[in-house]
Design an enzyme around this catalytic site. Structure first.
Site, short mmCIF file in Angstrom:
data_model
loop_
_atom_site.label_atom_id
_atom_site.label_comp_id
_atom_site.label_asym_id
_atom_site.label_seq_id
_atom_site.Cartn_x
_atom_site.Cartn_y
_atom_site.Cartn_z
N GLY A 75 0.82 -0.96 -0.12
CA GLY A 75 0.28 -0.09 0.16
C GLY A 75 0.90 0.95 0.10
O GLY A 75 1.77 1.78 0.38
N SER A 76 0.17 2.11 -0.44
CA SER A 76 1.47 3.63 -0.39
C SER A 76 1.13 4.14 1.06
O SER A 76 0.33 3.97 2.07
CB SER A 76 0.38 4.51 -1.63
OG SER A 76 1.25 3.88 -2.72
N GLY A 77 1.16 5.24 1.10
CA GLY A 77 0.97 5.97 2.44
C GLY A 77 2.38 5.65 3.19
O GLY A 77 2.63 6.17 4.64
N HIS A 78 3.28 5.20 3.05
CA HIS A 78 4.76 4.15 3.82
C HIS A 78 5.50 5.20 3.32
O HIS A 78 7.26 4.57 3.79
CB HIS A 78 4.54 3.14 3.88
CG HIS A 78 3.18 2.58 4.74
ND1 HIS A 78 2.61 2.30 4.74
CD2 HIS A 78 2.84 1.40 3.94
CE1 HIS A 78 2.11 1.97 5.73
NE2 HIS A 78 1.64 1.20 4.47
N ASP A 122 -0.38 -8.17 0.74
CA ASP A 122 -0.19 -8.74 0.52
C ASP A 122 0.80 -9.72 -0.28
O ASP A 122 0.97 -10.05 -1.77
CB ASP A 122 1.54 -7.71 1.51
CG ASP A 122 1.14 -5.80 1.64
OD1 ASP A 122 0.91 -5.13 0.25
OD2 ASP A 122 1.31 -5.66 2.54
N LYS A 159 5.82 -7.61 2.53
CA LYS A 159 5.20 -7.89 4.21
C LYS A 159 4.08 -8.67 4.94
O LYS A 159 3.46 -8.82 3.33
CB LYS A 159 5.45 -6.38 4.24
CG LYS A 159 5.80 -5.04 3.82
CD LYS A 159 6.23 -3.39 4.38
CE LYS A 159 4.13 -3.33 3.75
NZ LYS A 159 4.46 -2.96 2.85
N HIS A 182 -0.34 0.23 9.10
CA HIS A 182 -1.67 1.14 9.15
C HIS A 182 -2.20 2.02 10.11
O HIS A 182 -3.60 2.07 9.73
CB HIS A 182 -2.38 0.66 8.20
CG HIS A 182 -1.61 -0.81 7.23
ND1 HIS A 182 -1.22 -1.35 7.69
CD2 HIS A 182 -1.78 -0.40 6.10
CE1 HIS A 182 -0.25 -1.72 6.88
NE2 HIS A 182 -0.59 -1.11 5.59
#
Ligand code: ADP
Ligand code: ADP
Ligand code: MG
Ligand code: MG
Ligand code: MG
Ligand code: MG
Lengths: 211, 333, 333, 211
Positions: free
Chosen positions: B54-57, B110, B105, B219
């Site tokens: 996921g994006s945001g990391h 994922d 991860k 998250h």
């Protein structure tokens, strides 16, 4: 009279609508015990399916429709639910390939195949607070209704009702799969979003069949 | 929700365009399917390494694409794993004939999406190996959970596996190194504030003005326990034993100490945390021989941090020290 | 106030200890008087470069001490300039016989304290030159103000002057290069949320849930105007003309584009801002030939960013590209 | 009877107390038009001065005390106020070096020297919304009181009263020096914290002299 390709298309259209309507509700369920995206993920996926529906041949069978749903969900939903629902529809398609109409036995067959596909990918057992807790009661209820000689819409209605009860019954559970499992006891009291979306989708299948 | 974004739906694509413009010397960005790939990919004869999630990391994973680290990164929507298609496309893009390693991860999404992509890639004749990173000791008992999550330790797996691939190790060897790093690395985090996923528009959880979440995931998933706000040292004193006692790391071990910011915590605080963590390791006779401090695996604007400890041997040290040239980690060239 | 700190009074010293532990390969930290100095200081025959200012802007300045950049950084209390004593001590510590350059952000406190330190140093026989950085175009008219503030452009002054010193330029030449960078660099920022100075315990200003501050300073000082929250592109469209039209930068210019995070804004948002800024420069025929994106001059946990544009020529480009090895900026070694 | 070294010490002690009491108030003034640290900065400085006071020789002159204050503020306050107040006390010390007692003329002399020192460093003119707007009226009032033949405590009282009025009078001003200058019109309506601390310190000087 069995379920036709027409029914399958209508189911998809209705599913997309139901998911869109429940987008926020599913996000709200996913927030406390997940990451708050389940409604967003499924909505994105079903809108894509909807956009592709017109591309199907006019004589597409239910399996053709299921396959389209599968491939589209796999390639647009992401997260845990994407591959799981994708596999479910893919296995469902495999269970009824070629059949232009689905009778009660075929319904039970594809429901079972769908459930088994999710178990194969996600390795969840019953009671682990996942969508399986909606799918397995649904499969069992459908099989029971078939044994009782019910009609196709009745069989789907039994499945949907059982899925709804199953989703509700996830509330007191501790999760052992998916993100909610990180919460331990703190997952108690929250309904599993995937079980809820399963109930919504099966209710939609029954509603459309009953029209 | 106050964010420097336009339409929440376009966050990931617009950021990817920004990355393409900002780092055109290092990476190329494929917009559809979306993945970020090393400019000189595929590198012939080298094992390709793909990660994603996921994006945001950010900078994970796109900021780690480049010489000596990842060959490609596949960003999903915010906090949602990417689908198999772009993973498959990225896998093709980096295959230099020596096979491809997926670094994943350990989150159900994922794992399932990379698994599907790997199956498809294998079906198309590629050789793919996967390593699942699960360094987060906050998750209590893996028998009763989806298993430990993959968190900040992922950066170290990517760095060291990347160096192994760069020096010419074959796929089995690169995968073995990645597994070894994963076996030797442990992380635990703390969250002070929640973060807001753009399309959700509100926090995924709430914390009172004096509450913090021990063992938080990247998250914003709730962690091990929610406690009253404590001084930084007390928090470190809570986290570190879980990290150190798990493997366990013992007196005489040489380690890398990595304090990772969750995105919204100022660097000055990360150094305060680092100080205490280093003190505690020293008290236990554990030698900190490499260090990393900064926001490398973030959770949007969440305030908080994680502490990661990796046990080093000569080979891991050498691979960690090897040159790397990515947007977010760079030395030696 | 939720922070990973212990006693607010100890924030700066504890962070300095953390920096000492985390970067012992690059710097040495003198705790009393407090300054961070390059490990190999003084470098004989090289111009020494000292900067400093209030803490809370990390990695500025301590993160930029090392080969090819600063010789020493003097951190004051949070958002308060250091006093002359540690500046004087740092000046002595880096004097390698070729004189010392002070790089000072244009805030009254910084200017006065560095000025006093420089006078004391000169009285003690050192040669000191000072360059005042004032890149912030948000401040309207320097005739009626304390003058433009020194903000994110400081990083570029430090990098390029550091490279000039490292290649052996004498004090006048290094000061001239620093002045030249300052003349060619312009910055403007936006704040989305305030930040809390630890000893104050509450925000220095407040913004409504839908308000942002255009032209904010790096201490949360109010800026040019307060407006309703807008999409990122609209904000960039507001900021960039002020930056570009000031020197002005014109079609055919080659520039470095630097998007700096204020500390609490996730990297993914900085890339969205970068994308739009690069687009606008391209529209004006201005070529972005170097880029920098990240939290380099922060304001504690403030959300927001600044955009900096530096006009490059061959010499400035070469000096920017020259090797640097600091905690926060590193390449070429 | 002039002001002695004893008075100077007592002034320092009282100043430290007054500043500590007004720490939050000064921070509160500095927040809207500065960076909210003025009270913190001065409090840190005066506490240090207090700690060093015992180190002075028993026969320390007022100038000796002023010098100690100057050096300590310069090396502990930082910010704009540190060098400015430091210079003020340093120049004040220079104006009365060696004198064991300060008569009215000496008071006016050190007040003037202090103000001139601040102007030399900070280059502020009257009306620019800085501490100068308290210092200059204080100097003028002290000179007036001296001309009127007032006693030393009365001269300091006149200075303090004028500084207080001056601080108040900064409220409607736009700032042209220091951080508040970045605010333009938005500084209007806020009192300058440095002018306020000046008024507090001079009031303390007068109070202690009147005891
Ligand atoms: N291993 C698993 N087996 C079956 N279902 C699972 C499993 N893991 C997660 N799920 C289902 O997926 C749902 C979450 O989906 P979603 O929120 O879209 O993905 P993610 O958790 O990646 O954000 C859960 O509510 C649960 O029903
Ligand atoms: N150039 C100047 N001349 C005189 N006084 C000044 C000048 N600049 C600032 N000041 C005074 O300093 C005060 C602020 O002090 P302080 O808050 O301690 O420093 P900083 O502004 O560095 O945080 C202002 O209120 C003003 O009275
Ligand atoms: Mg989810
Ligand atoms: Mg998700
Ligand atoms: Mg200050
Ligand atoms: Mg101030």
């Amino acid at each position: 009279m069995g379920l036709t390709g027409e029914w399958a298309r209508d189911w998809v259209t209705d599913s997309a609508e139901v998911i869109a309507q429940n987008r926020v509700a599913l996000i709200t369920l996913d927030r406390p015990i997940g990451d708050g995206d389940h409604g967003e993920n499924l909505d994105r996926g079903f809108q894509q399916v909807l956009a592709k529906l017109d591309g199907l041949a006019p004589d597409a069978t239910p399996a053709d429709v299921f396959k389209l749903v599968a491939m589209t969900l796999i390639s647009t939903v992401g997260g845990a639910a994407g591959p799981l629902y994708g596999t479910a529809y893919l296995k469902a398609a495999g269970a009824v390939t070629g059949a232009p109409e689905l009778d009660g036995a075929a319904i039970v067959a594809w429901l079972t195949a769908a459930r088994d596909g999710i178990v194969l990918r996600g390795k969840a057992e019953s009671g682990e607070k996942t969508m399986i807790d909606a799918w397995t009661p649904a499969v069992d209820a459908a099989a029971g209704a078939l044994a009782d000689g019910r009609t196709e819409p009745e069989i789907l209605d039994a499945a949907a009702t059982a899925a709804e009860a199953g989703a509700l019954a996830t509330e007191p559970l501790v999760a052992r799969k998916g993100r909610a499992s990180y919460l331990g006891e703190r997952a108690i009291g929250h309904r599993d979003p995937g079980a809820q979306s399963t109930a919504l989708l099966l209710r939609s299948a029954a509603d459309v069949a009953a029209r | 929700m106050k964010k420097l974004i336009n339409d929440p739906k376009n966050v990931v694509l617009e950021a990817a365009s920004g990355i393409a413009l900002a780092h055109s010397d290092i990476v190329t960005v494929s917009m559809d399917p979306l993945f970020i790939v090393r400019k000189d990919a595929p590198v012939r004869g080298k094992v390709g390494i793909v990660s994603g999630g996921g994006s945001g990391h950010e900078p994970l994973h796109g900021g780690f694409v480049g010489f000596g680290m990842l060959d490609a990164a596949v960003p999903g929507p915010v906090f949602t794993s990417p689908t198999p298609d772009p993973i498959l496309a990225a896998t093709h893009a980096v295959d230099g004939g020596a096979g491809v390693l997926h670094i994943v991860k350990n989150y159900t999404g994922d794992v399932l999406n990379f698994e599907t992509a790997a199956e498809l890639a294998e079906a198309e004749g590629l050789t793919v190996r996967s390593v699942i990173v699960n360094d987060d000791v906050a998750v209590k008992d893996s028998l009763y959970t989806a298993g430990r999550r993959g968190v900040a330790g992922t950066v170290l797996v990517e760095k060291i596996a990347g160096a192994a691939a760069e020096r010419g190790d074959d796929l089995d060897a690169v995968a073995a190194i990645a597994e070894r790093v994963n076996a030797e690395v442990r992380t635990m985090g703390v969250g002070l504030t929640p973060c807001i996923v753009p399309h959700a528009g509100e926090p995924s959880f709430t914390l009172d003005e004096d509450e913090i979440e021990i063992g938080i995931g990247i998250h914003g998933e709730p962690g091990r326990e929610r406690i009253r706000l404590e001084p930084a040292d007390a928090i470190v004193d809570r986290l570190l034993p879980h990290i150190v006692d798990d493997v366990p790391f013992v007196s005489g071990d040489r380690v890398l100490l990595f304090v990772n910011g969750m995105g919204g915590t100022p660097l000055v605080e990360l150094y305060i945390v680092f100080r205490r963590a280093a003190e505690l390791l020293a008290e236990r006779g554990i030698e900190v021989s490499r260090t990393l401090v900064g926001n490398f695996v973030s959770s949007l604007e969440m305030q908080g941090c994680s502490i990661t400890v990796l046990r080093l041997d000569d080979e891991l040290t050498e691979l960690y020290d090897a040159p790397v040239q990515t947007a977010a980690l760079r030395w030696g060239r």
